[in-house]
Write a protein that holds these residues in place. Structure first.
Motif, PDB file in Angstrom:
ATOM      1  N   ASP A  21       0.825  -1.211   0.000  1.00 40.14           N
ATOM      2  CA  ASP A  21       0.000   0.000   0.000  1.00 40.14           C
ATOM      3  C   ASP A  21       0.858   1.259   0.000  1.00 40.14           C
ATOM      4  O   ASP A  21       0.536   2.239  -0.673  1.00 40.14           O
ATOM      5  CB  ASP A  21      -0.943   0.019   1.212  1.00 40.14           C
ATOM      6  CG  ASP A  21      -2.081  -0.978   1.077  1.00 40.14           C
ATOM      7  OD1 ASP A  21      -2.332  -1.452  -0.051  1.00 40.14           O
ATOM      8  OD2 ASP A  21      -2.709  -1.289   2.108  1.00 40.14           O
ATOM      9  N   ASP A  22       1.976   1.228   0.734  1.00 37.81           N
ATOM     10  CA  ASP A  22       2.880   2.379   0.768  1.00 37.81           C
ATOM     11  C   ASP A  22       3.468   2.641  -0.620  1.00 37.81           C
ATOM     12  O   ASP A  22       3.513   3.785  -1.077  1.00 37.81           O
ATOM     13  CB  ASP A  22       3.995   2.141   1.795  1.00 37.81           C
ATOM     14  CG  ASP A  22       4.944   3.321   1.884  1.00 37.81           C
ATOM     15  OD1 ASP A  22       4.463   4.455   2.107  1.00 37.81           O
ATOM     16  OD2 ASP A  22       6.170   3.107   1.727  1.00 37.81           O
ATOM     17  N   LYS A  28       1.337   6.706  -6.838  1.00 38.73           N
ATOM     18  CA  LYS A  28       0.227   7.558  -7.285  1.00 38.73           C
ATOM     19  C   LYS A  28       0.497   9.029  -6.973  1.00 38.73           C
ATOM     20  O   LYS A  28      -0.030   9.913  -7.647  1.00 38.73           O
ATOM     21  CB  LYS A  28      -1.069   7.122  -6.622  1.00 38.73           C
ATOM     22  CG  LYS A  28      -1.587   5.798  -7.147  1.00 38.73           C
ATOM     23  CD  LYS A  28      -2.858   5.387  -6.409  1.00 38.73           C
ATOM     24  CE  LYS A  28      -3.381   4.061  -6.884  1.00 38.73           C
ATOM     25  NZ  LYS A  28      -4.611   3.668  -6.147  1.00 38.73           N
ATOM     26  N   ALA A  29       1.338   9.292  -5.967  1.00 39.95           N
ATOM     27  CA  ALA A  29       1.668  10.667  -5.578  1.00 39.95           C
ATOM     28  C   ALA A  29       2.821  11.257  -6.390  1.00 39.95           C
ATOM     29  O   ALA A  29       3.212  12.397  -6.173  1.00 39.95           O
ATOM     30  CB  ALA A  29       2.001  10.721  -4.089  1.00 39.95           C
ATOM     31  N   THR A  33       7.902   4.691  -7.360  1.00 47.37           N
ATOM     32  CA  THR A  33       7.927   3.470  -6.549  1.00 47.37           C
ATOM     33  C   THR A  33       6.968   2.416  -7.066  1.00 47.37           C
ATOM     34  O   THR A  33       7.093   1.249  -6.725  1.00 47.37           O
ATOM     35  CB  THR A  33       7.533   3.784  -5.095  1.00 47.37           C
ATOM     36  OG1 THR A  33       6.224   4.360  -5.085  1.00 47.37           O
ATOM     37  CG2 THR A  33       8.522   4.727  -4.442  1.00 47.37           C
ATOM     38  N   PHE A  34       6.007   2.826  -7.887  1.00 44.79           N
ATOM     39  CA  PHE A  34       5.044   1.887  -8.451  1.00 44.79           C
ATOM     40  C   PHE A  34       4.529   2.427  -9.771  1.00 44.79           C
ATOM     41  O   PHE A  34       4.175   3.597  -9.891  1.00 44.79           O
ATOM     42  CB  PHE A  34       3.849   1.679  -7.513  1.00 44.79           C
ATOM     43  CG  PHE A  34       2.779   0.799  -8.118  1.00 44.79           C
ATOM     44  CD1 PHE A  34       2.912  -0.580  -8.088  1.00 44.79           C
ATOM     45  CD2 PHE A  34       1.681   1.354  -8.747  1.00 44.79           C
ATOM     46  CE1 PHE A  34       1.946  -1.390  -8.682  1.00 44.79           C
ATOM     47  CE2 PHE A  34       0.704   0.552  -9.341  1.00 44.79           C
ATOM     48  CZ  PHE A  34       0.845  -0.828  -9.301  1.00 44.79           C
ATOM     49  N   TYR A  35       4.496   1.552 -10.768  1.00 48.12           N
ATOM     50  CA  TYR A  35       3.926   1.915 -12.063  1.00 48.12           C
ATOM     51  C   TYR A  35       3.411   0.630 -12.701  1.00 48.12           C
ATOM     52  O   TYR A  35       4.099  -0.387 -12.730  1.00 48.12           O
ATOM     53  CB  TYR A  35       4.967   2.558 -12.973  1.00 48.12           C
ATOM     54  CG  TYR A  35       4.425   2.862 -14.349  1.00 48.12           C
ATOM     55  CD1 TYR A  35       3.577   3.938 -14.553  1.00 48.12           C
ATOM     56  CD2 TYR A  35       4.756   2.064 -15.431  1.00 48.12           C
ATOM     57  CE1 TYR A  35       3.066   4.223 -15.816  1.00 48.12           C
ATOM     58  CE2 TYR A  35       4.259   2.341 -16.696  1.00 48.12           C
ATOM     59  CZ  TYR A  35       3.409   3.416 -16.879  1.00 48.12           C
ATOM     60  OH  TYR A  35       2.912   3.695 -18.111  1.00 48.12           O
ATOM     61  N   ALA A  36       2.187   0.677 -13.184  1.00 44.48           N
ATOM     62  CA  ALA A  36       1.605  -0.463 -13.879  1.00 44.48           C
ATOM     63  C   ALA A  36       0.870   0.040 -15.107  1.00 44.48           C
ATOM     64  O   ALA A  36       0.236   1.092 -15.082  1.00 44.48           O
ATOM     65  CB  ALA A  36       0.631  -1.193 -12.963  1.00 44.48           C
ATOM     66  N   GLY A  40      -3.681  -0.353 -22.027  1.00 45.09           N
ATOM     67  CA  GLY A  40      -3.835   1.073 -22.233  1.00 45.09           C
ATOM     68  C   GLY A  40      -4.155   1.887 -20.988  1.00 45.09           C
ATOM     69  O   GLY A  40      -4.275   3.100 -21.057  1.00 45.09           O
ATOM     70  N   HIS A  41      -4.294   1.241 -19.845  1.00 49.81           N
ATOM     71  CA  HIS A  41      -4.551   1.938 -18.585  1.00 49.81           C
ATOM     72  C   HIS A  41      -3.269   1.950 -17.765  1.00 49.81           C
ATOM     73  O   HIS A  41      -2.607   0.930 -17.627  1.00 49.81           O
ATOM     74  CB  HIS A  41      -5.659   1.243 -17.787  1.00 49.81           C
ATOM     75  CG  HIS A  41      -6.958   1.191 -18.520  1.00 49.81           C
ATOM     76  ND1 HIS A  41      -7.779   2.294 -18.657  1.00 49.81           N
ATOM     77  CD2 HIS A  41      -7.575   0.182 -19.169  1.00 49.81           C
ATOM     78  CE1 HIS A  41      -8.849   1.954 -19.359  1.00 49.81           C
ATOM     79  NE2 HIS A  41      -8.751   0.662 -19.685  1.00 49.81           N
ATOM     80  N   ALA A  42      -2.917   3.100 -17.219  1.00 50.70           N
ATOM     81  CA  ALA A  42      -1.695   3.232 -16.426  1.00 50.70           C
ATOM     82  C   ALA A  42      -2.024   3.790 -15.046  1.00 50.70           C
ATOM     83  O   ALA A  42      -2.919   4.615 -14.895  1.00 50.70           O
ATOM     84  CB  ALA A  42      -0.703   4.143 -17.129  1.00 50.70           C
ATOM     85  N   VAL A  43      -1.271   3.315 -14.059  1.00 45.77           N
ATOM     86  CA  VAL A  43      -1.422   3.773 -12.677  1.00 45.77           C
ATOM     87  C   VAL A  43      -0.029   3.964 -12.105  1.00 45.77           C
ATOM     88  O   VAL A  43       0.857   3.131 -12.320  1.00 45.77           O
ATOM     89  CB  VAL A  43      -2.185   2.737 -11.817  1.00 45.77           C
ATOM     90  CG1 VAL A  43      -2.250   3.185 -10.370  1.00 45.77           C
ATOM     91  CG2 VAL A  43      -3.566   2.496 -12.363  1.00 45.77           C
TER      92      VAL A  43
END
Length: 93
Positions: A21-22, A28-29, A33-36, A40-43
Motif C-alpha cells: 500500500d505504501d 500515485k503521488a 515506486t510503483f507503475y503499472a 492502455g490503462h496506467a497507474v
C-alpha cells in the motif's frame, strides 16, 4: 487491469499489505515506486528513462553459475559444464 491486480495480490502475500500500500500510494503521488500499465490503462509513476543501462543478453541469462566457473563460458555458446570440460581438456595437454 486484472493481471496487474492478481500480481499485486501476490506481492501482498509476500511483502504484506502495509508495504505494498505504501508503494502504491507513493507511486500515485508522483514517486517512481510503483507503475503499472495494462491494456492502455496506467497507474502510478514510471521511472525516468536511463540511457546508462546494461542490457543482459541470453549468454548471461543461460548461465548456470556452476562451481569453479570463472565466467569464461559467457559468449562462447556453451554452458558452464561444457566450458569447464573444455578448459580441463586444454590444461591436461
Amino acid at each position: 487491469m486484472p493481471e496487474m491486480a492478481a500480481f499485486i495480490e501476490k506481492l501482498r502475500s509476500v511483502f504484506g499489505n502495509e508495504s505494498v500500500d505504501d508503494a502504491l500510494r507513493r507511486g500515485k503521488a508522483g514517486e517512481p515506486t510503483f507503475y503499472a500499465c495494462e491494456n492502455g490503462h496506467a497507474v502510478g509513476t514510471a521511472s525516468l528513462a536511463n540511457d546508462n543501462v546494461w542490457r543482459v543478453s541470453a549468454d548471461i541469462r543461460d548461465r548456470q553459475y556452476c562451481t569453479g566457473c570463472d565466467g569464461g563460458c559467457v559468449g562462447q555458446g556453451v554452458g558452464c559444464k561444457e566450458w569447464l570440460q573444455r578448459k580441463a581438456g586444454k590444461e591436461n595437454l
